[in-house]
Design a protein around this motif. Structure first.
Motif, PDB file in Angstrom:
ATOM      1  N   VAL C 133     -12.318  25.651 -55.181  1.00  0.00           N
ATOM      2  CA  VAL C 133     -11.339  25.200 -54.184  1.00  0.00           C
ATOM      3  C   VAL C 133     -10.414  26.361 -53.819  1.00  0.00           C
ATOM      4  N   VAL C 134      -9.952  27.096 -54.839  1.00  0.00           N
ATOM      5  CA  VAL C 134      -9.084  28.246 -54.577  1.00  0.00           C
ATOM      6  C   VAL C 134      -9.859  29.351 -53.883  1.00  0.00           C
ATOM      7  N   MET C 135     -11.104  29.568 -54.316  1.00  0.00           N
ATOM      8  CA  MET C 135     -11.899  30.629 -53.709  1.00  0.00           C
ATOM      9  C   MET C 135     -12.086  30.354 -52.221  1.00  0.00           C
ATOM     10  N   ASP C 136     -12.293  29.070 -51.866  1.00  0.00           N
ATOM     11  CA  ASP C 136     -12.440  28.716 -50.455  1.00  0.00           C
ATOM     12  C   ASP C 136     -11.150  29.003 -49.695  1.00  0.00           C
ATOM     13  N   LEU C 137     -10.016  28.705 -50.345  1.00  0.00           N
ATOM     14  CA  LEU C 137      -8.729  28.983 -49.701  1.00  0.00           C
ATOM     15  C   LEU C 137      -8.561  30.477 -49.463  1.00  0.00           C
ATOM     16  N   LEU C 138      -8.879  31.263 -50.482  1.00  0.00           N
ATOM     17  CA  LEU C 138      -8.737  32.715 -50.351  1.00  0.00           C
ATOM     18  C   LEU C 138      -9.661  33.246 -49.265  1.00  0.00           C
ATOM     19  N   ALA C 139     -10.878  32.697 -49.205  1.00  0.00           N
ATOM     20  CA  ALA C 139     -11.813  33.127 -48.172  1.00  0.00           C
ATOM     21  C   ALA C 139     -11.286  32.737 -46.792  1.00  0.00           C
ATOM     22  N   LEU C 140     -10.638  31.577 -46.736  1.00  0.00           N
ATOM     23  CA  LEU C 140     -10.090  31.106 -45.459  1.00  0.00           C
ATOM     24  C   LEU C 140      -8.958  32.016 -44.987  1.00  0.00           C
ATOM     25  N   ILE C 141      -8.086  32.391 -45.909  1.00  0.00           N
ATOM     26  CA  ILE C 141      -6.908  33.172 -45.521  1.00  0.00           C
ATOM     27  C   ILE C 141      -7.259  34.646 -45.328  1.00  0.00           C
ATOM     28  N   SER C 162      -1.085  27.752 -38.553  1.00  0.00           N
ATOM     29  CA  SER C 162      -0.651  26.430 -39.009  1.00  0.00           C
ATOM     30  C   SER C 162      -1.815  25.630 -39.587  1.00  0.00           C
ATOM     31  N   GLY C 163      -3.021  25.807 -39.027  1.00  0.00           N
ATOM     32  CA  GLY C 163      -4.176  25.097 -39.553  1.00  0.00           C
ATOM     33  C   GLY C 163      -4.488  25.525 -40.979  1.00  0.00           C
ATOM     34  N   GLN C 164      -4.396  26.833 -41.214  1.00  0.00           N
ATOM     35  CA  GLN C 164      -4.650  27.340 -42.572  1.00  0.00           C
ATOM     36  C   GLN C 164      -3.591  26.828 -43.535  1.00  0.00           C
ATOM     37  N   ALA C 165      -2.331  26.811 -43.072  1.00  0.00           N
ATOM     38  CA  ALA C 165      -1.247  26.334 -43.933  1.00  0.00           C
ATOM     39  C   ALA C 165      -1.499  24.888 -44.333  1.00  0.00           C
ATOM     40  N   LYS C 166      -1.987  24.096 -43.383  1.00  0.00           N
ATOM     41  CA  LYS C 166      -2.270  22.690 -43.671  1.00  0.00           C
ATOM     42  C   LYS C 166      -3.366  22.579 -44.735  1.00  0.00           C
ATOM     43  N   GLN C 167      -4.391  23.402 -44.577  1.00  0.00           N
ATOM     44  CA  GLN C 167      -5.491  23.395 -45.536  1.00  0.00           C
ATOM     45  C   GLN C 167      -5.001  23.811 -46.923  1.00  0.00           C
ATOM     46  N   VAL C 168      -4.095  24.807 -46.978  1.00  0.00           N
ATOM     47  CA  VAL C 168      -3.546  25.256 -48.259  1.00  0.00           C
ATOM     48  C   VAL C 168      -2.879  24.083 -48.958  1.00  0.00           C
ATOM     49  N   LEU C 169      -2.023  23.360 -48.221  1.00  0.00           N
ATOM     50  CA  LEU C 169      -1.289  22.257 -48.836  1.00  0.00           C
ATOM     51  C   LEU C 169      -2.238  21.165 -49.314  1.00  0.00           C
ATOM     52  N   GLU C 170      -3.276  20.911 -48.533  1.00  0.00           N
ATOM     53  CA  GLU C 170      -4.232  19.871 -48.902  1.00  0.00           C
ATOM     54  C   GLU C 170      -4.985  20.268 -50.187  1.00  0.00           C
ATOM     55  N   SER C 171      -5.421  21.539 -50.249  1.00  0.00           N
ATOM     56  CA  SER C 171      -6.168  21.980 -51.431  1.00  0.00           C
ATOM     57  C   SER C 171      -5.280  21.998 -52.668  1.00  0.00           C
ATOM     58  N   ILE C 172      -4.022  22.374 -52.479  1.00  0.00           N
ATOM     59  CA  ILE C 172      -3.113  22.404 -53.618  1.00  0.00           C
ATOM     60  C   ILE C 172      -2.946  21.000 -54.194  1.00  0.00           C
ATOM     61  N   GLU C 270       6.097  25.613 -51.699  1.00  0.00           N
ATOM     62  CA  GLU C 270       7.402  25.986 -51.162  1.00  0.00           C
ATOM     63  C   GLU C 270       7.274  27.147 -50.169  1.00  0.00           C
ATOM     64  N   LEU C 271       6.467  28.138 -50.522  1.00  0.00           N
ATOM     65  CA  LEU C 271       6.317  29.315 -49.653  1.00  0.00           C
ATOM     66  C   LEU C 271       5.610  28.960 -48.352  1.00  0.00           C
ATOM     67  N   THR C 272       4.573  28.135 -48.438  1.00  0.00           N
ATOM     68  CA  THR C 272       3.807  27.795 -47.239  1.00  0.00           C
ATOM     69  C   THR C 272       4.664  26.980 -46.282  1.00  0.00           C
TER      70      THR C 272
END
Lengths: 160, 156, 397
Positions: C133-141, C162-172, C270-272
């Motif tokens: 899940v994290v690896m996908d986020l890192l690949a996305l960003i 903003s789309g990536q930020a939304k995905q980050v929050l969802e994965s977290i 918090e950062l996102t």
């Protein structure tokens, strides 16, 4: 007939040894990622083994450092025939970014014969699976007069 | 203890030169090699309880060694000392900080600096078959020469 | 019985770099450990002296594939300090987000490996599945799973939309749920707990004396964390607590890492959510003025130190890197002493030895002088040993 059974067994259960020859760990964790649930290389019968004496395929990652060179040769010699070496990552293929460093010999093929090259920095797990499958297809193709180990095939693009 | 306070303490207690505070939480000071071990011991008692690493530099005419000490308040002290390039030697600080063993080994292997009093141990980080008298991080080192028995591709 | 010396490595089935250990054993107990490193020595510090600053960033990123962002951030931070440029706030936030994502991926990786070393392979597979899940986020960003190439002198190279930020929050959100489950497993699974408690003890004063860093030090009750002590990037603008533990054993180290995961999730959220507007990089000169700087960075494994000296050209005069593992290696000897051989893999947490294939050993006689045996000698010895006990195996090939 016996040849056919042996080849079938060889292709359906390739046991893998993973050896880091001086890599930055990136390709190594991708090799493990390829073996874990999401990518699941094990569905092809591949299994990670702890010792060269059980292995059919050696996945080597990283440039060959001066210190590891003798150990790599020793591991190669310990592995029973037939054995197939896969160079995983750009460094293993050619030395990559570390080419020219004083403690780096270059790619895996400077030390031992390589059967397949998988470039990438780092290699994605999909590419590792693709590379191993292509190697298995190659093993599955009977080549009565030639030895696949010595041939060398490039996978997924150019060596560089 | 803040950076300013550390600098003041050094000015009062140690025979250091060129003490400065380039930015918050960074202190730089120079010390004579003979005073090194004693100074580091006093600094440790004062609260600089960790050595991050030791950096060696080849300045061409002499070597510069930087001991990076830090305390619990995030202050990093760069304690510098200069030694001659001919027959370079420095006392070991392993008696004060046993953890610096690997960093001193690096100085020995990569710069050819003799660290006096370092405990016995295997070499680090160069390979076992590395020829004598070759120190890669010296500025005049341009690679292993073929007559040392090791060529570029490693064949003997 | 005379002490026996067993060589470990450099090839071993687990994950980390090739290191080699010589263990001196008395029966099952480890009485001494000797470390041999340098198998991975590539000469990066020398190579930096012949490359320009931009090339150095990508070379330094490849010091370690697990904490690549740590090294490139520490290096760019040092260069920025010398050149007196400051990355804009948005870049600082993005650097911090990627750094914390990297910490999550590294800690989940560690958790899996540690579980594998104690034979708890189910947790290993679970942890690595969730790590994806994290690896996908890192690949996305960042565009790459590992070796992100995010940093450049003066900022970062990619923005978070903003789309990536939304995905980050969802994965977290998913990861928080999973990590709470691991916490539950770690606390309530009595076998796992019993296997790790009391193993690899590192008392606080020993850890201080040997200069341990990162989770290893924090599990010994030392609140040493560069993110707090010497804040960089956006760490002074985000609230988090330094996780410590008093148990000073491997169970404590597991707890520290799992709680740090939870802290990281909170920080990323918090950062996102508070990502400031603005540019992601400022223009940096190609030639960096002469100067020196030391940069400290809390990598997943501990404090990372980069020393950079420039000379006014594009090429750095000297780059020195101290990775956290080197600081912690001195502690391994203390942790292993008195422990059992079976605990050694988890103490190293990466080495999974295979004795059936150790083709020779060194027997240490009373005066501690080693005697090297080859395979034949070892075989003869074992045949005689069994013959003395009434079993004849000499006919076996």
């Amino acid at each position: 007939m016996i040849d056919k059974i042996v080849r079938w067994a060889r292709v359906k259960s390739p046991w893998i040894l993973h050896f880091n020859t001086g890599a930055c760990n990136a390709c190594d964790i991708e090799i493990v990622a390829a073996l874990t649930p999401k990518f699941d290389l094990e569905r092809f019968g591949a299994q990670l083994k702890g010792t060269p004496r059980h292995a059919d395929i050696i996945l080597c990652s990283g440039p060959v450092t001066r210190q590891i060179k003798d150990r790599l040769t020793r591991i190669y010699e310990q592995t029973p025939e037939p054995k197939f070496i896969v160079a995983v990552g750009s460094c293993a293929c050619s030395g990559g970014v570390f080419d020219g460093c004083y403690s780096v010999m270059g790619g895996i093929d400077t030390t031992i014969p390589v059967a397949a090259y998988i470039p990438g920095c780092p290699v994605r797990p999909e590419a590792i699976i693709d590379g191993v499958i292509k190697l298995l297809e190659k093993i599955d193709t009977p080549l009565p007069s030639e030895n696949a180990t010595a041939q060398g095939i490039a996978i997924g693009g150019d060596r560089n | 203890m803040s950076g300013e306070k550390v600098a003041n303490w050094i000015n009062q207690q140690l025979e250091a030169r060129n003490v400065s505070v380039p930015r918050e939480r960074r202190v730089v000071a120079e010390i004579a090699p003979l005073k090194l071990v004693e100074s580091i011991r006093m600094l440790k008692e004062m609260g600089m309880n960790n050595i991050g690493t030791i950096t060696g530099l080849d300045l061409g005419d002499r070597f510069e060694l930087i001991y990076h000490l830090s305390n619990d308040d995030g202050v990093l002290l760069n304690l510098k000392t200069f030694i001659a390039r001919e027959n370079p030697r420095i006392p070991s600080v392993t008696a004060v900080f046993p953890g610096v063993f690997f960093y001193e080994r690096e100085l020995m292997d990569l710069f050819g600096i003799l660290v006096e009093g370092i405990p016995e141990g295997r070499r680090y980080p160069l390979p076992d078959d590395w020829p004598e008298g070759e120190y890669p991080l010296r500025k005049d080192w341009k690679g292993l020469s073929a007559d040392k028995g090791v060529t570029v591709d490693g064949a003997n | 019985m005379a002490p026996i010396k067993i060589p470990f490595g450099p090839q071993h089935p687990a994950l980390k770099e090739p290191e080699s250990f010589n263990l001196v054993l008395e029966g099952e107990q480890i009485i001494d450990t000797e470390v041999k490193l340098g198998y991975n020595h590539r000469g990066i510090e020398k190579a930096c002296e012949s490359r320009n600053i931009t090339q150095c960033i990508y070379l330094i990123e490849r010091i370690c594939g697990i904490c690549s962002h740590s090294h490139s951030t520490a290096f760019t931070k040092a260069v920025e300090e010398i050149a007196a440029i400051e990355a804009p706030p948005r870049a600082q936030y993005i650097r911090t987000i990627v750094a914390e994502l990297e910490r999550i991926h590294s800690h989940l990786l560690w958790l899996g490996v540690a579980a594998h070393e104690v034979g708890f392979d189910t947790l290993f597979m679970y942890a690595w599945r969730d790590r994806e899940v994290v690896m996908d986020l890192l690949a996305l960003i960042t565009g790459n799973r590992i070796n992100y190439g995010m940093n450049t002198v003066g900022g970062v190279r990619r923005d978070i939309d903003s789309g990536q930020a939304k995905q980050v929050l969802e994965s977290i959100r998913i990861l928080v749920e999973r990590t709470n489950y691991y916490l539950n497993v770690a606390i309530n699974e009595s076998i796992f707990k019993a296997r790790l408690s009391g193993v690899g003890k590192l008392p606080q004063e020993t850890a201080l004396r040997l200069g341990a860093v990162g989770p290893t030090a924090r599990a010994s009750g030392i609140a040493r964390d560069i993110r707090k002590d010497d804040p960089y990037a956006a760490y002074d603008q985000v609230g988090f607590k330094v996780v410590t533990d008093e148990q000073a054993d491997i169970f404590g180290r597991t707890m520290v890492r799992v709680y740090e995961l939870l802290e990281s999730y909170r920080m990323i959220r918090e950062l996102t959510e508070g990502l400031p507007e603005g540019p992601i990089a400022v223009k940096a000169p190609r030639k960096i003025p002469a100067g020196e700087s030391v940069s400290r960075y809390e990598a997943p494994r501990g404090e990372n130190i980069h020393y950079v000296r420039t000379n006014g050209t594009e090429i750095p005069e000297r780059v020195k890197v101290r990775a956290p593992t080197l600081a912690n290696l001195a502690s391994i000897r203390e942790m292993a002493k008195g422990g059992f051989l079976a605990d050694f893999p988890i103490i190293i947490a990466a080495i999974d030895p295979c004795f059936s294939c150790a083709d020779r050993m060194i027997r240490i006689s009373g005066d501690r002088r080693g005697e090297l045996w080859n395979w034949e000698q070892l075989r003869d010895y074992s045949i005689k040993w069994y013959q003395q006990r009434g079993v004849d195996l000499s006919h076996m090939g």
